[in-house]
Write a protein that holds these residues in place. Structure first.
Motif: not given
Length: 153
Positions: A3-10, A105-117, A119-127
């Protein structure tokens, strides 16, 4: 592609047409058509190796030219002007992703957060969103993007 590479290429790809229009024109690669027109055939031949002299400096290969720096803020501001929605990419990862045409979407943001390592709580969407926004801009800067320091500090 992540996802990050896709965002960067856009973002970086959006800047390419403008950079190409302003950049120097490159000469076309030489062809063998002139030789073929004269009846000759192009045969690859090895050039003789230069003599090695003890103690003589060796030639260093030319360094590849640095890729052009992409002004991320200028690209995203330009995209925002053309977008019918009022998107605040400077403060919101959701708006930044929407602006470049990605699923925010929240799912896409969780996937991007995981890709970028993240380490916080993925269920705390604000943080996660705050971290993700800064991390994406930081990674864009690390990959050749010019990002205002106040956005990554």
């Amino acid at each position: 592609m992540g996802l990050f590479n896709s965002l960067m290429s856009k973002i970086f790809g959006h800047a390419a047409p403008a950079a190409a229009a302003k950049g120097p024109q490159t000469a076309a690669a030489p062809t063998t058509s002139g030789l073929q027109a004269a009846g000759a055939t192009a045969q690859p031949t090895a050039a003789p190796a230069p003599p090695v002299v003890a103690g003589a400096p060796t030639a260093q290969p030319a360094a590849a030219p640095a890729p052009p720096v992409v002004d991320v803020a200028a690209v995203l501001n330009d995209m925002a002007k053309k977008n019918p929605e009022k998107l605040d990419w400077r403060k919101s990862i959701v708006d930044l992703m929407k602006l470049v045409g990605m699923d925010s979407s929240l799912g896409a943001r969780k996937q991007l957060a995981t890709e970028l390592h993240y380490t916080g709580d993925l269920n705390d969407s604000a943080s996660m969103n705050v971290w993700l926004h800064k991390e994406v801009l930081k990674k864009l800067a690390e990959n050749g993007g010019k990002v205002p320091s106040e956005l990554i500090g």
